[in-house]
Design an enzyme around this catalytic site. Structure first.
Site, PDB file in Angstrom:
ATOM      1  N   TRP A 104      -3.083  -2.836  -1.633  1.00 22.38           N
ATOM      2  CA  TRP A 104      -2.553  -4.120  -2.036  1.00 22.38           C
ATOM      3  C   TRP A 104      -3.222  -5.053  -0.959  1.00 22.38           C
ATOM      4  O   TRP A 104      -3.108  -5.178   0.219  1.00 22.38           O
ATOM      5  CB  TRP A 104      -1.149  -4.274  -1.916  1.00 22.38           C
ATOM      6  CG  TRP A 104      -0.264  -5.598  -2.688  1.00 22.38           C
ATOM      7  CD1 TRP A 104      -0.339  -5.969  -3.688  1.00 22.38           C
ATOM      8  CD2 TRP A 104       0.251  -6.536  -1.843  1.00 22.38           C
ATOM      9  NE1 TRP A 104       0.337  -7.046  -3.770  1.00 22.38           N
ATOM     10  CE2 TRP A 104       0.634  -7.458  -2.493  1.00 22.38           C
ATOM     11  CE3 TRP A 104       0.544  -6.733  -0.275  1.00 22.38           C
ATOM     12  CZ2 TRP A 104       1.260  -8.762  -2.263  1.00 22.38           C
ATOM     13  CZ3 TRP A 104       1.064  -7.761   0.185  1.00 22.38           C
ATOM     14  CH2 TRP A 104       1.561  -8.759  -0.644  1.00 22.38           C
ATOM     15  N   LYS A 129      12.594 -14.777 -11.766  1.00 20.65           N
ATOM     16  CA  LYS A 129      12.331 -13.745 -12.573  1.00 20.65           C
ATOM     17  C   LYS A 129      11.128 -14.110 -13.556  1.00 20.65           C
ATOM     18  O   LYS A 129      10.485 -13.340 -14.019  1.00 20.65           O
ATOM     19  CB  LYS A 129      13.461 -13.382 -13.306  1.00 20.65           C
ATOM     20  CG  LYS A 129      14.601 -12.671 -12.542  1.00 20.65           C
ATOM     21  CD  LYS A 129      14.429 -11.084 -12.360  1.00 20.65           C
ATOM     22  CE  LYS A 129      13.562 -10.852 -11.093  1.00 20.65           C
ATOM     23  NZ  LYS A 129      14.197 -11.035  -9.764  1.00 20.65           N
ATOM     24  N   CYS A 171       0.717  -1.359   0.049  1.00 31.09           N
ATOM     25  CA  CYS A 171       0.086   0.057   0.190  1.00 31.09           C
ATOM     26  C   CYS A 171       1.022   1.385   0.162  1.00 31.09           C
ATOM     27  O   CYS A 171       2.100   1.197   0.435  1.00 31.09           O
ATOM     28  CB  CYS A 171      -0.827   0.024   1.057  1.00 31.09           C
ATOM     29  SG  CYS A 171      -1.718  -1.533   1.411  1.00 31.09           S
ATOM     30  N   ASN A 230      -2.005   1.465   5.989  1.00 26.04           N
ATOM     31  CA  ASN A 230      -0.627   0.282   5.280  1.00 26.04           C
ATOM     32  C   ASN A 230      -0.618  -0.614   6.579  1.00 26.04           C
ATOM     33  O   ASN A 230      -0.285  -0.009   7.648  1.00 26.04           O
ATOM     34  CB  ASN A 230       0.200   1.350   5.030  1.00 26.04           C
ATOM     35  CG  ASN A 230       1.274   0.387   4.386  1.00 26.04           C
ATOM     36  OD1 ASN A 230       1.044  -0.827   3.966  1.00 26.04           O
ATOM     37  ND2 ASN A 230       2.636   0.843   3.831  1.00 26.04           N
ATOM     38  N   GLY A 231      -0.391  -1.828   6.325  1.00 28.95           N
ATOM     39  CA  GLY A 231      -0.153  -2.874   7.195  1.00 28.95           C
ATOM     40  C   GLY A 231      -1.351  -3.569   7.756  1.00 28.95           C
ATOM     41  O   GLY A 231      -2.360  -3.762   6.898  1.00 28.95           O
ATOM     42  N   GLU A 281       7.803 -14.477 -11.968  1.00 30.98           N
ATOM     43  CA  GLU A 281       7.185 -13.328 -11.457  1.00 30.98           C
ATOM     44  C   GLU A 281       6.579 -12.246 -12.668  1.00 30.98           C
ATOM     45  O   GLU A 281       5.618 -11.589 -12.502  1.00 30.98           O
ATOM     46  CB  GLU A 281       7.892 -12.610 -10.287  1.00 30.98           C
ATOM     47  CG  GLU A 281       9.100 -11.979 -10.969  1.00 30.98           C
ATOM     48  CD  GLU A 281       9.840 -11.085  -9.737  1.00 30.98           C
ATOM     49  OE1 GLU A 281      11.018 -10.948  -9.611  1.00 30.98           O
ATOM     50  OE2 GLU A 281       9.238 -10.621  -8.777  1.00 30.98           O
ATOM     51  N   GLU A 334      17.441 -17.685  -8.950  1.00 28.95           N
ATOM     52  CA  GLU A 334      16.986 -16.111  -9.417  1.00 28.95           C
ATOM     53  C   GLU A 334      16.501 -16.143 -10.660  1.00 28.95           C
ATOM     54  O   GLU A 334      15.538 -15.525 -10.907  1.00 28.95           O
ATOM     55  CB  GLU A 334      18.287 -15.101  -9.323  1.00 28.95           C
ATOM     56  CG  GLU A 334      17.969 -13.831  -9.609  1.00 28.95           C
ATOM     57  CD  GLU A 334      17.115 -13.038  -9.038  1.00 28.95           C
ATOM     58  OE1 GLU A 334      16.413 -13.907  -7.833  1.00 28.95           O
ATOM     59  OE2 GLU A 334      16.410 -11.982  -9.149  1.00 28.95           O
ATOM     60  N   HIS A 385      17.515 -37.807  -9.648  1.00 27.55           N
ATOM     61  CA  HIS A 385      16.866 -38.432  -8.591  1.00 27.55           C
ATOM     62  C   HIS A 385      15.353 -38.189  -8.396  1.00 27.55           C
ATOM     63  O   HIS A 385      14.846 -38.105  -7.278  1.00 27.55           O
ATOM     64  CB  HIS A 385      17.397 -37.630  -7.127  1.00 27.55           C
ATOM     65  CG  HIS A 385      18.885 -38.062  -7.081  1.00 27.55           C
ATOM     66  ND1 HIS A 385      19.552 -39.323  -6.996  1.00 27.55           N
ATOM     67  CD2 HIS A 385      20.217 -37.315  -7.332  1.00 27.55           C
ATOM     68  CE1 HIS A 385      20.908 -39.255  -6.752  1.00 27.55           C
ATOM     69  NE2 HIS A 385      20.995 -38.020  -7.040  1.00 27.55           N
ATOM     70  N   ARG A 388       5.151   0.619  -6.176  1.00 28.09           N
ATOM     71  CA  ARG A 388       4.950  -0.409  -4.888  1.00 28.09           C
ATOM     72  C   ARG A 388       4.058  -1.238  -5.173  1.00 28.09           C
ATOM     73  O   ARG A 388       4.099  -2.332  -4.395  1.00 28.09           O
ATOM     74  CB  ARG A 388       4.556   0.558  -3.797  1.00 28.09           C
ATOM     75  CG  ARG A 388       5.376   1.691  -3.361  1.00 28.09           C
ATOM     76  CD  ARG A 388       4.516   2.514  -2.442  1.00 28.09           C
ATOM     77  NE  ARG A 388       4.556   1.830  -1.126  1.00 28.09           N
ATOM     78  CZ  ARG A 388       5.213   2.170  -0.128  1.00 28.09           C
ATOM     79  NH1 ARG A 388       6.492   2.793   0.035  1.00 28.09           N
ATOM     80  NH2 ARG A 388       5.006   1.555   1.183  1.00 28.09           N
ATOM     81  N   LYS A 438       5.937  -4.407  -4.566  1.00 33.60           N
ATOM     82  CA  LYS A 438       7.632  -3.987  -4.563  1.00 33.60           C
ATOM     83  C   LYS A 438       8.059  -4.010  -3.205  1.00 33.60           C
ATOM     84  O   LYS A 438       9.172  -4.623  -2.994  1.00 33.60           O
ATOM     85  CB  LYS A 438       7.746  -2.672  -5.071  1.00 33.60           C
ATOM     86  CG  LYS A 438       9.279  -2.123  -5.341  1.00 33.60           C
ATOM     87  CD  LYS A 438       9.982  -2.849  -6.051  1.00 33.60           C
ATOM     88  CE  LYS A 438      11.424  -2.739  -6.318  1.00 33.60           C
ATOM     89  NZ  LYS A 438      12.260  -3.797  -6.956  1.00 33.60           N
TER      90      LYS A 438
END
Ligand code: AGP
Length: 605
Positions: A76, A483, A2, A102-103, A486, A479, A502, A28, A600
């Site tokens: 968000w 990428k 947020c 926010n939170g 996402e 990584e 295996h 964000r 973000k």
């Protein structure tokens, strides 16, 4: 995550600032947005909308103009779906008070039940809506600040919020309890926001609220108190970075711009820290680390920063022979970690606001361990709450997918590994000297990768892809797969190349895409065998290899890189993996900079 903005002026029009401020916080990540204005008396006016800011913009016509008090929010979703109703601002029963938050309010169910029993009417599914109702219950329409202080005693969780009331058009009350809040100081107007970027075009003078601060912000003044009511002073500072740094600079996406500027930010990161064949130990806090008699490192981080930590482990163990553990922060904080004396906890984070990483550091400090942070965002909570901080100097990273922050984290860890090694009698002057060759090599790598656009086109039609590598190459593969997940929304998994047989090898069939990373010269032969294994079962292979290796590569798409020593190569090898994911996402028509469901800065656990 947020984003919050607020405007309180002697006169003027809050609306254009609030909308532009929200735009500047778009990076964000968000799923809905809204704005509330409070004029003299009457009720607060609210416009909100699910989706992008363009949808909200279409509804701003319902709001009054020339109102100099307002708050805005990009949401968000955490509690309740992304809908118009769940979007912020939320109001009390009579539309007198509006808040943005926010939170997370952890005890919202208990508070909501209590308020409903008192007759309050809730309209959303959010935890946030308890705040305006609580303020109403505590007489916020008469004394907003007093009501916020009362409410603060009841709310539990990690959050920040702003409150305004139609009856008090000269004030915003701001509360910070974990989630960041910054106040911008203007002339006859003050601003509040989740980060300084929101108000940089208006002012460069700012002050950061600390956890537990309650601020009364008027057009002329900022009075800050602890929640117990003790007045505190927070020193204003001047923001010295430029918002233009955060603009796209002609690239179609921030992510591409940020990939391309890596050689430059690597120079910024090395500057002042590497001179000739020695590293300035003081610049990395090594004298401080030595005083702590460090014998073991415990790295904590999330997502991409965790992957940088895996590279750091390999480098520090190989070069300095100091044992290093790496933990995902969301696990570490609940695993009752054993931190023996002599353990340094190293937290890595781009934003410095990741809730799990912050909680891990707080736990480490509680357990008596010294904490060392590798952070990009200057002045962030992690930077302030760790015992020692080293900045990565990657500049603002706007795309949700981390690229330049990741490679600068690796660079800081490389310098740390080399200096720890030197202090333990294992100097590698050759590697230290070679560090300054990386920016130029980075430019060369970028210039050599034009063919990746077409290679990505082929990958864009796939649903699943495997990434394989060994040692440092496995950490890079992890990584690479994050990428592509996402931003391209392709299911991807990374495996140590030797582990495929295996179990996972059973999934390889005609046409299965596999990306192989082969830069560790000592293990190249072995990874080549693993490539042959998947090729024999019909896999289509994209390989990123050290161009100096003498082998013939039996692959379908070959990316040869001009690399230095394998211990310095990860930052260079990361570039083709980033670009492969980027172009795959572009070919699939995805929202590269703001991928769905992601934020973000992840300030909730
Ligand atoms: C990176 O591409 C991701 N968006 C994500 O994994 C990120 O690295 C993670 O959330 C940690 O963030 P931080 O570095 O700001 O702590």
């Amino acid at each position: 995550m947020c984003g919050i903005v607020g405007f309180v002026g002697r006169q003027g029009d809050a609306l254009p600032f609030l909308f532009d401020g929200l735009k500047r916080l778009e990076y964000r990540g968000y799923d809905s947005a809204g704005i509330a204005l409070a004029g003299q008396g009457g009720t607060v006016s609210v416009a909100k909308a699910q989706g992008k800011l363009a949808v909200l913009e279409g509804r701003l016509g319902t709001l009054p103009r020339a109102v100099p008090l307002g708050i805005g929010h990009t949401r968000w979703a955490t509690h309740g779906r992304p809908t118009d109703v769940n979007a912020h601002p939320h109001t009390d029963c009579h539309g007198q008070i509006a808040t943005v938050h926010n939170g997370i309010i952890e005890n919202f169910q208990e508070l909501r039940a209590e308020l409903v029993a008192q007759g309050h009417r809730f309209v959303s599914e959010t935890d946030s809506e308890v705040i305006p109702h609580l303020l109403e219950a505590y007489g916020g329409d008469r004394d907003l600040l007093g009501a916020v202080r009362e409410a603060e005693r009841r709310l539990r969780g990690a959050y920040a919020f702003l409150a305004i009331a139609a009856s008090q058009p000269d004030r915003i009350v701001a509360v910070r309890r974990s989630s960041p809040l910054v106040i911008g100081l203007g002339d006859g107007v003050n601003y509040v926001a989740s980060d300084v970027g929101a108000f940089l075009p208006q002012t460069r003078r700012a002050l950061v609220l600390e956890n537990g601060d309650v601020a009364l912000v008027t057009p002329e003044t900022v009075e800050i108190q602890t929640s117990e009511g003790t007045a505190v002073h927070r020193a204003p500072f001047t923001v010295d970075w430029d918002m233009r740094q955060a603009e796209r600079g002609g690239y179609p996406h921030f992510m591409l711009k940020e990939i391309m500027e890596q050689p430059q930010v690597w120079s910024d990161c090395l500057l002042g820290r590497v001179r000739g064949d020695h590293i300035e130990a003081g610049e990395l806090g090594l004298p401080w680390v030595q005083r702590k008699d460090v014998r073991r490192l415990q790295i904590v981080a999330a997502g991409t920063a965790y992957h940088a930590g895996l590279i750091g482990k390999a480098l520090i163990e190989r070069l300095a022979r100091i044992p290093v553990d790496v933990a995902v922060a969301s696990e570490f904080r609940y695993q009752h970690p054993v931190l023996e004396p002599g353990t340094l906890v190293v937290a890595i984070s781009q934003s410095g606001e990741t809730a799990d990483t912050l909680a891990s550091v707080s736990l480490a400090r509680h357990l008596g361990a010294p904490t060392y942070a590798i952070v990009n965002a200057v002045g962030s909570t992690l930077a302030r709450e760790s015992d020692y901080v080293v900045y990565t100097h990657a500049g603002p990273e706007i795309a949700v997918a981390s690229t330049k922050a990741y490679t600068t984290q690796i660079l800081v860890l490389t310098m740390l590994a080399l200096e720890l090694a030197a202090e333990r009698g294992r100097p590698r002057a050759d590697l230290v000297r070679a560090l300054w060759s990386l920016p130029a090599l980075g430019e060369q790598v970028i210039a050599s990768l034009a063919s990746i656009v077409e290679m990505a086109r082929r990958l864009a039609g796939e649903r699943d892809v495997f990434y394989i590598g060994r040692g440092l190459d496995y950490a890079l593969a992890m990584e690479g797969q994050l990428k592509i997940k996402e931003i391209a929304y392709i299911h991807a998994e990374a495996y140590p190349a030797g582990e495929l047989k295996h179990g996972t090898l059973a999934l390889i069939e005609e046409g299965t895409p596999v990306v192989a990373v082969v830069t560790d010269r000592a293990m190249a032969e072995k990874t080549l065998s693993n490539i042959l294994e998947v090729k024999a079962r019909g896999a289509e292979v994209w390989a990123v290899v050290d161009g100096a290796l003498p082998h013939d590569w039996p692959v379908d798409h070959l990316i040869r890189l001009d690399l230095p020593d394998p211990l310095l190569s990860p930052v260079l090898t990361a570039i083709p993996l980033q670009l492969l994911a980027y172009w795959t996402a572009v070919h699939r028509g995805q929202d590269v900079d703001q991928p769905r469901n992601l934020a973000k800065s992840v300030t909730v656990e």
